[in-house]
Design an enzyme around this catalytic site. Structure first.
Site, short mmCIF file in Angstrom:
data_model
loop_
_atom_site.label_atom_id
_atom_site.label_comp_id
_atom_site.label_asym_id
_atom_site.label_seq_id
_atom_site.Cartn_x
_atom_site.Cartn_y
_atom_site.Cartn_z
N ILE A 1 0.77 -1.36 0.02
CA ILE A 1 0.09 -0.26 -0.27
C ILE A 1 0.70 1.12 0.02
O ILE A 1 1.28 2.23 -0.71
CB ILE A 1 -0.62 -0.20 1.16
CG1 ILE A 1 -2.26 -1.22 1.18
CG2 ILE A 1 -1.52 1.42 1.81
CD1 ILE A 1 -2.63 -1.27 2.51
N THR B 1 1.28 0.72 7.98
CA THR B 1 2.28 -0.76 8.76
C THR B 1 1.86 -1.48 9.71
O THR B 1 1.88 -2.63 8.83
CB THR B 1 3.04 0.09 9.99
OG1 THR B 1 2.35 0.41 10.87
CG2 THR B 1 4.07 0.89 9.35
N GLU C 1 -10.58 6.23 6.62
CA GLU C 1 -11.54 5.16 5.62
C GLU C 1 -11.29 4.05 5.25
O GLU C 1 -11.78 2.94 4.79
CB GLU C 1 -12.09 6.21 5.01
CG GLU C 1 -13.00 6.25 3.84
CD GLU C 1 -14.50 6.22 4.18
OE1 GLU C 1 -14.81 4.70 4.32
OE2 GLU C 1 -15.44 6.52 3.82
N VAL D 1 -10.90 0.22 6.33
CA VAL D 1 -12.50 -1.12 6.55
C VAL D 1 -12.53 -1.58 4.84
O VAL D 1 -13.05 -2.86 4.41
CB VAL D 1 -13.62 -0.34 6.63
CG1 VAL D 1 -15.39 -1.43 7.25
CG2 VAL D 1 -13.74 0.04 8.20
N LEU E 1 -13.44 2.53 -0.95
CA LEU E 1 -14.83 2.37 -0.69
C LEU E 1 -15.61 4.03 0.30
O LEU E 1 -15.35 3.41 1.53
CB LEU E 1 -15.45 1.56 -0.61
CG LEU E 1 -15.77 0.80 -2.03
CD1 LEU E 1 -16.27 -0.73 -1.24
CD2 LEU E 1 -16.38 0.99 -2.45
N GLU F 1 -3.11 -10.06 2.38
CA GLU F 1 -2.68 -9.38 4.04
C GLU F 1 -1.54 -10.36 3.64
O GLU F 1 -1.00 -11.49 2.94
CB GLU F 1 -2.83 -9.51 4.89
CG GLU F 1 -4.49 -9.81 5.59
CD GLU F 1 -4.07 -7.44 5.69
OE1 GLU F 1 -2.88 -6.89 5.87
OE2 GLU F 1 -5.34 -6.82 4.63
N ASP G 1 -9.09 -10.88 9.67
CA ASP G 1 -8.72 -9.37 9.21
C ASP G 1 -10.74 -8.26 9.12
O ASP G 1 -10.20 -7.51 9.55
CB ASP G 1 -8.67 -9.47 7.65
CG ASP G 1 -8.36 -8.34 6.24
OD1 ASP G 1 -7.62 -7.38 7.32
OD2 ASP G 1 -9.28 -8.36 5.89
N LYS H 1 -12.17 -5.27 10.67
CA LYS H 1 -12.92 -4.32 10.11
C LYS H 1 -15.13 -4.25 10.38
O LYS H 1 -15.11 -3.45 10.74
CB LYS H 1 -13.24 -4.40 8.68
CG LYS H 1 -11.55 -4.30 8.03
CD LYS H 1 -12.15 -4.83 6.23
CE LYS H 1 -10.48 -5.07 5.47
NZ LYS H 1 -10.33 -5.43 4.61
N GLY I 1 -6.93 -5.23 -3.25
CA GLY I 1 -5.47 -4.57 -4.18
C GLY I 1 -4.51 -4.01 -3.98
O GLY I 1 -5.53 -2.81 -2.92
#
Length: 966
Positions: A601, A691, A742, A745, A749, A803, A814, A818, A942
């Protein structure tokens, strides 16, 4: 030493307890109707340190018919122009040559004849401080004072020899050496009285200008141009209400006022004697004009005592001589491209102002703009002489022109129509933002018992009686509390003055207290456009609030040309930059730290920032500066706060020599990141945490408490221990900063944004359900009778949807994190441990110890999953037999206070049935959305999409920073 048409005898006598008892004797020669001396000896000068005789006359009575007016040289087609050069422009021989060549170019004219030119010079760069050191050493260490003086003279002589041959420099050097003997004699005498009188300090430090003028004069002689130099103490007569040099850069001339009647006579006499002798009357002004070099800073009193115009007073000298010569313009040569919108050393985005009114320039100067001296405008205002501020290193740039007056308060009030400044398209109400550092606040509190008017009178009387320079004053009439800002070096003196003035009231408690607060700075916005314009103060104050700068005092001038606040000195640079951005005087600059910059990311985000840099600057007026970037082991810190070169960023974190030449690389250290971001004076600071590390999440509270904003695509803090989460949320509120997560999650989106909108519009969320795992969505969309479970997992990993630790996805952890984040947004106090969760792999694989890097661990896990393929295939076939699909689903039920994450078979009425391989979906059931839920759905799997979500969070923050600019 010349001193006009007065025979002057100054004797310095010494007593046991006094120094510089000055007796003067004036012999006024006979004068004609024009004030020109008819008889007497020529100019003479003795260099006796204790007796200085000065006399001047003109040869005979024929002078009346030959008298010339200095403001209109015979044959000149252009008026005089005056140029002023400060010490920074005269620091080396090369700079003296630059100045001399520039003067010759300016004197050559601009197309219609030559221009009579006058240059007012400061001391060589650093010389005044050297001479101050001589006086400071005089009392305690005579030998040191002697060495300091020798160093000062030797540097002046060395410079002189670099510029001219011996036939020119020898007599000048002799004068320098004689001057040094005079100074040394004075230094020796100071030890007798154990003090340095202010007048002595002024006499000695003035030699810096005297030597500098002769040095430039020597260079001009080598060029064969008509020239001469003037010791301003022979011409400029002033009345001074104070003594001493004043503080360096001080915004005051200390009550120094030129006596123009006497000064004009002396200027006329000089022109008709020395000027005539030098052949200035006989020049062909179509081809040549005189260049006259004048000492800045120094002057003399009406009593004949040498004095100065105080620190930075050479600007004042220049405009006074411009008035005396009737100059067409004054040019202040600096090392910047004119007057800037702010100090470029503190606000890198500052730029040159094209034009200013005299009043605006004086306000800027009074409030600390170092490029101009505050009193310098007064002589030019009287005669409407334009002042140009130009760059000696960039003479082709026009710089800033200062001319014309602002509207008076009475005139501006006649326009009763008030407009908000944002409605004036393209017009910015302020011209600049400036500051005065090293100030203190002195406050008298609770004087209502003795009456407000009486308290104010006694307060200000105490300040005046003790010579306190009051910079700003405010009064709260309800409590009769009075607060003033004063120079920091006068703060304790001001406090003692108030304690003495209100001693009885303090003893009786009719006055609550007097107090002193040090280490303050004044920040002021200045501009004529502020008058009769609303919204200016709101923009100013809001910009400081958004930068987390506390305001201690507010004042607005009655002319409405300036608004000033007092803030803590440590916040001054941040306040300047925040205000500068708020009025769109510069781009909105965001200082960014990217943690996890080499991860999937983080790398994608850096690439997007690089690609969008030009668009952000051009279309949005935004610049994102990545000043810190870190991997798990290494961090790179920009050395100049201008941002790391994003092209070189990967190399910075891998030890690339090209990058490390400009940036500082070190071992990753969260304390160092915190310290660096805390010290960053940019008001808009953001740490982006890519991280997903609990150790990093532990720093969130400290960061938001320091006014640093956070963006976290990782979920460790937002879904971590409830107590830590609540502390961070509270700290965020207390410090008016943002924590954006934001993207934690649903990647890009707007899931949390939608949820926030529902809550803020009064809707009641009853339940939330869906799928927010890109891994799970792709895995169960790919799983089929032809593609077994282990193969579907492998393909998911190949798509880079998973991940780093694949088991976080397959265990459901995960999704649980969320879901906890979403649940907390609707007021549910839940932890990860409270969630009912189903893993899609056996517990023995979840807890198994694997070795190697992440790729090796994933490969080993996928191999182990092959034994589980048959079990998952049976479950898939059972779902298909019922016309259903397997989907990993979370359900948040607020009324039941439950959160569940599990693999379910969903029929075709469930929105998840048609979920595509790379999509996330969240369904909100609320008091308004009952018959049909509100659904947010879209591609979310992704690193590129996750990075775009982070980018969106960053832009949302930027819009918050610049909301007052839109």
């Amino acid at each position: 030493m010349k001193l006009g048409n007065i025979n002057f005898l100054m004797k310095v006598t010494f007593g046991l307890s006094t120094f510089c008892a000055v007796s003067t004797a004036f012999i006024i020669p006979q004068q004609n109707d024009f004030g020109i001396v008819k008889t007497g000896p020529k100019w003479t000068s003795t260099r006796d340190p204790l007796v200085v005789r000065m006399s001047a006359t003109v040869e005979d009575a024929t002078i009346q018919e030959d008298k010339e007016c200095v403001t209109k040289p015979r044959g000149a087609t252009n008026a005089w122009e005056v140029h002023k050069f400060g010490g920074a422009s005269l620091a080396t021989a090369e700079l003296y040559r630059t100045v001399g060549d520039l003067l010759m170019k300016e004197a050559s004219g601009r197309g219609e004849g030559t221009i009579p030119t006058m240059a007012v010079v400061s001391a060589k760069g650093g010389m005044t401080d050297l001479l101050v050191n001589v006086m400071d050493s005089a009392l305690n260490d005579f030998e040191q004072a002697n060495r300091d003086l020798e160093a000062a003279v030797d540097s002046a002589v060395e410079l002189l020899h670099e510029l001219a041959p011996p036939e020119i420099t020898d007599p000048i050097e002799a004068r320098f050496r004689n001057d040094a003997k005079d100074i040394l004699s004075v230094v020796q005498s100071l030890r007798m009285i154990n003090m340095v009188p202010a007048v002595t300090m002024e006499v000695v430090t003035g030699y810096g200008e005297i030597w500098s003028a002769q040095t430039l004069y020597a260079y001009l002689l080598t060029k064969g141009v008509p020239c001469e130099w003037i010791d301003a103490r022979e011409i400029l007569v002033v009345k001074s209400d104070s003594s001493g040099l004043g503080e360096k850069g001080e915004a005051s001339t200390g009550g120094v006022v030129p006596l123009y009647a006497e000064t004009s006579k002396r200027m006329a006499n000089w022109w008709n004697t020395v000027g005539k002798d030098r052949g200035f009357f006989d020049l062909d002004y179509t081809t040549a004009s005189p260049i006259v070099v004048v000492t800045g800073f120094v002057a003399t009193t009406a009593e004949g005592v040498p004095t100065t115009l105080k620190r930075s007073g050479s600007d004042y000298s220049a405009t006074v001589f411009a008035k005396l010569t009737g100059a067409a313009r004054v040019t202040m040569w600096k090392n910047t491209d004119g007057v800037y919108t702010a100090d470029p050393r503190r606000v890198p985005e500052a730029f040159s102002i094209q034009s200013l009114k005299y009043d605006e320039a004086m306000e800027l100067a009074y409030f600390g703009a170092q490029v101009l001296h505050p009193s310098a405008m007064v002589p030019c205002i009287d005669d409407n002489i334009p002042v140009y501020v130009r760059n000696i290193f960039n003479p082709e740039f026009i710089g800033t022109v200062i001319e014309g007056r602002s509207q008076s308060l009475v005139t501006s009030l006649k326009d009763t129509k008030i407009k908000n400044w944002r409605t004036k398209s393209g017009e910015i109400p302020i011209k600049g933002i400036t500051s005065v550092d090293k100030t203190s606040l002195v406050t008298l509190e609770g004087a209502s018992v003795i009456g407000g008017a009486n308290a104010a009178e006694r307060f200000m009387g105490a300040m005046a009686d003790n010579g306190i320079n009051v910079l700003i004053i405010t009064q709260a009439s309800s409590e009769s509390s009075i607060c003033v800002a004063v120079p920091e070096n006068q703060g304790k003196k001001a406090l003692r003055a108030l304690e003495d003035a209100f001693e009885l009231e303090l003893a009786r408690s009719t006055v609550n207290s007097v107090s002193l607060v040090t280490d303050m700075s004044i920040i002021a916005i200045v501009g004529e456009g502020m008058a009769q314009t609303s919204g200016v103060s709101a923009t100013f104050m809001s910009s400081l609030a958004k930068a987390n700068v506390n305001i201690r005092l507010i004042a607005q001038g009655s002319s409405e040309r300036q608004v000033a606040v007092v803030v803590d000195s440590k916040d001054a640079s941040r306040a300047l930059r925040a205000a500068h951005m708020a009025f769109t005087l510069s781009e909105t600059v965001v200082s960014v730290a990217v943690l996890g910059a080499t991860g999937a990311i983080g790398s994608a985000l850096v690439q997007q920032l690089k690609e969008q840099k030009e668009y952000l600057a051009k279309d949005l007026g935004v610049e994102m500066r990545v000043n810190i970037a870190a991997s798990s082991t290494t961090m790179a810190v920009c050395s100049n706060s201008q941002g790391i070169n994003l092209e070189l960023l990967p190399g910075c974190l891998m030890g690339d020599d090209e990058c490390l030449a400009d940036e500082n690389a070190a071992e990753m250290n969260l304390d160092a990141v915190t310290e660096s971001m805390g010290a960053d004076v940019n008001p808009h600071r953001v740490i982006i945490d890519c991280t997903n590390d609990d150790k990093v999440a532990d720093y969130y509270e400290k960061w938001v408490s320091s006014g640093i904003n956070i963006i976290s695509p990782g979920r460790k803090c937002a879904s971590g221990p409830l107590d830590r989460y609540k502390r961070v949320v509270q700290a965020r509120r207390d410090n008016c900063v943002n924590w954006q997560f934001e993207s934690s999650v649903g990647s890009a989106l707007p899931i949390l944004t939608t949820l926030q909108d529902l809550k803020e519009t009064g809707d009641q969320v009853k339940s939330i359900r869906g799928c927010v795992s890109g891994t799970m969505a792709y895995l169960f969309r790919t799983l089929s009778e032809e593609v077994p479970f282990s193969e579907a997992v492998r393909q998911t990993v190949d798509q880079k949807f998973a991940e780093n630790d694949l088991r976080e996805d397959l265990s459901g952890l995960d999704t649980v994190r969320k879901a906890v984040i979403l649940a907390r947004q609707i007021g549910m106090d839940v932890n990860v441990e409270d969630v009912e969760v189903e893993a899609v792999i056996p517990d023995e694989l979840v807890n198994k110890e694997y070795t190697g890097n992440w790729a090796e661990i994933d490969a080993a896990l996928i191999e182990d999953l092959k034994a589980f393929d048959e079990q998952m295939m049976e479950r898939l076939k059972a779902a298909n037999a019922d016309g259903k699909a397997l989907r990993y689903k979370f359900v948040i039920d607020k009324e039941a206070n439950s959160v569940k994450c599990a693999l379910e078979s969903v029929d075709n009425t469930d929105p998840l049935y048609r979920l595509k391989a790379n999509e996330n979906l969240v369904s909100f059931e609320t008091s308004r959305y009952t018959t049909s839920p509100l659904i947010v759905k879209g591609a979310a799997a992704g690193p590129e999409l996750a990075a775009s979500g982070v980018f969106s969070d960053l832009l949302r923050l930027t819009r918050a920073y610049s909301s007052l600019e839109s």
